[in-house]
Motif scaffolding. Structure first.
Motif, PDB file in Angstrom:
ATOM      1  N   UNK A 141      -0.769  -1.658  -5.974  1.00  0.00           N
ATOM      2  CA  UNK A 141       0.197  -0.657  -5.520  1.00  0.00           C
ATOM      3  C   UNK A 141       1.378  -1.287  -4.788  1.00  0.00           C
ATOM      4  N   UNK A 142       1.467  -2.600  -4.804  1.00  0.00           N
ATOM      5  CA  UNK A 142       2.654  -3.280  -4.291  1.00  0.00           C
ATOM      6  C   UNK A 142       2.892  -3.142  -2.803  1.00  0.00           C
ATOM      7  N   UNK A 143       1.863  -2.799  -2.036  1.00  0.00           N
ATOM      8  CA  UNK A 143       2.029  -2.625  -0.597  1.00  0.00           C
ATOM      9  C   UNK A 143       1.302  -3.732   0.144  1.00  0.00           C
ATOM     10  N   UNK A 149      -3.632  -2.459  -2.075  1.00  0.00           N
ATOM     11  CA  UNK A 149      -4.738  -2.270  -3.008  1.00  0.00           C
ATOM     12  C   UNK A 149      -4.405  -3.034  -4.292  1.00  0.00           C
ATOM     13  N   UNK A 150      -5.337  -3.856  -4.756  1.00  0.00           N
ATOM     14  CA  UNK A 150      -5.121  -4.554  -6.017  1.00  0.00           C
ATOM     15  C   UNK A 150      -6.445  -5.025  -6.576  1.00  0.00           C
ATOM     16  N   UNK A 151      -6.480  -5.192  -7.891  1.00  0.00           N
ATOM     17  CA  UNK A 151      -7.634  -5.796  -8.541  1.00  0.00           C
ATOM     18  C   UNK A 151      -7.224  -6.347  -9.899  1.00  0.00           C
ATOM     19  N   UNK A 176     -12.434  -8.875 -10.921  1.00  0.00           N
ATOM     20  CA  UNK A 176     -12.423  -9.974  -9.972  1.00  0.00           C
ATOM     21  C   UNK A 176     -11.177  -9.832  -9.097  1.00  0.00           C
ATOM     22  N   UNK A 177     -11.205 -10.491  -7.943  1.00  0.00           N
ATOM     23  CA  UNK A 177     -10.053 -10.473  -7.051  1.00  0.00           C
ATOM     24  C   UNK A 177      -9.788  -9.134  -6.414  1.00  0.00           C
ATOM     25  N   UNK A 178     -10.826  -8.379  -6.094  1.00  0.00           N
ATOM     26  CA  UNK A 178     -10.620  -7.058  -5.496  1.00  0.00           C
ATOM     27  C   UNK A 178     -11.314  -6.897  -4.144  1.00  0.00           C
TER      28      UNK A 178
END
Length: 281
Positions: A141-143, A149-151, A176-178
């Motif tokens: 979400x670029x925040x 939040x990212x995955x 991965x990466x979340x």
């Protein structure tokens, strides 16, 4: 067993209890000719602008909203790669917009690029049986800070006919990466989803249902039916009026833990990714 659990189980059973049918499918040569005539740049998922209100809360400027999505696909090459595969990239952006509040703020925007390798699957009669893909996807979400939040995930999908008028996409992922920003994400998104689309009236009326179950024994996941209606004659422009009901969790990355029951409607340019599986007359 709770009401939500019973409803979720009933919906899943109903969607799987579909009689498998047969019809006249597109041939290998016809598909190859179609791919050569494709534009390199096309839509990917639905492109829409819809607005609505909750079914479980009071309706006011804080709970009603708008949601829109922009999604496109770019083929890297029309020529077949080894093992008769094709390479393309996709980009999808989904936004949640509080247009009924002062200053019209965006609540959350989700960005989803991917790199995809696709392969067509044919039966012994050289008729199209399915399309398989494997992809690397990133979504965020670029925040920053506590709102980040990212995955990332490696996804595999398969699209095929269930009946003459019903097409299904089965999709699973290895994430991965979340863990840093949203460690409980899989409790709400799970590891797979099913997307079913039934043609009620050719080129005029469609029903689409998405099902997703979280990694838990509770009723966490998502049920999202959509009804598309084309009011524009033969509808060569692929434009529809859409009604969507989102019931469950994980609608946006920022608030993936929140349960929502939202009804929205509006304008959509419908995805054509199931069109290869429409039975020929």
């Amino acid at each position: 067993m709770s009401y939500r659990t019973k409803l979720t189980n009933t919906l899943i059973i109903c969607c799987f209890c579909i009689f498998l049918g047969h019809g006249q499918m597109i041939s290998r040569s016809e598909l190859n000719d179609s791919i050569q005539n494709f534009s390199y740049f096309t839509i990917h998922k639905d492109n829409y602008f819809i607005s609505g209100f909750p079914l479980t809360n009071d309706i006011n400027s804080n709970t009603a909203d708008a949601k829109y999505q922009i999604s496109f696909k770019q083929m890297i090459t029309r020529d077949r790669l080894p093992w008769e595969t094709y390479l393309f990239i996709t980009y999808t952006q989904k936004a949640f917009w509080n247009i009924y509040k002062d200053s019209y703020p965006f609540r959350d925007i989700n960005f989803n690029p991917s790199l995809v390798l696709g392969k067509t699957v044919f039966d012994k009669n050289q008729k199209l049986e399915g399309i398989a893909t494997i992809a690397f996807e990133h979504e965020s979400n670029g925040r920053d800070s506590i709102y980040s939040r990212s995955w990332n995930r490696i996804t595999a999908s398969y699209i095929t006919n269930l009946t003459k008028r019903t097409v299904a996409e089965f999709k699973a992922w290895v994430p991965f990466g979340y863990q840093n920003g949203n460690p409980e994400l899989l409790e709400y998104t799970g590891l797979a989803e099913i997307n079913l689309e039934h043609e009620l009236k050719k080129n005029r009326l469609y029903l689409n249902v998405l099902l997703r179950k979280g990694l838990n024994f509770k009723a966490k996941g998502a049920f999202r039916p959509r009804l598309y209606f084309a009011p524009f004659g033969k509808n060569t422009s692929n434009q529809y009026i859409m009604v969507e009901w989102y019931w469950g969790h994980g609608e946006s990355l920022l608030e993936y833990e929140e349960f929502r029951s939202m009804i929205r409607f509006g304008y959509v340019i419908k995805s054509n990714e199931f069109n290869f599986f429409r039975m020929k007359n």
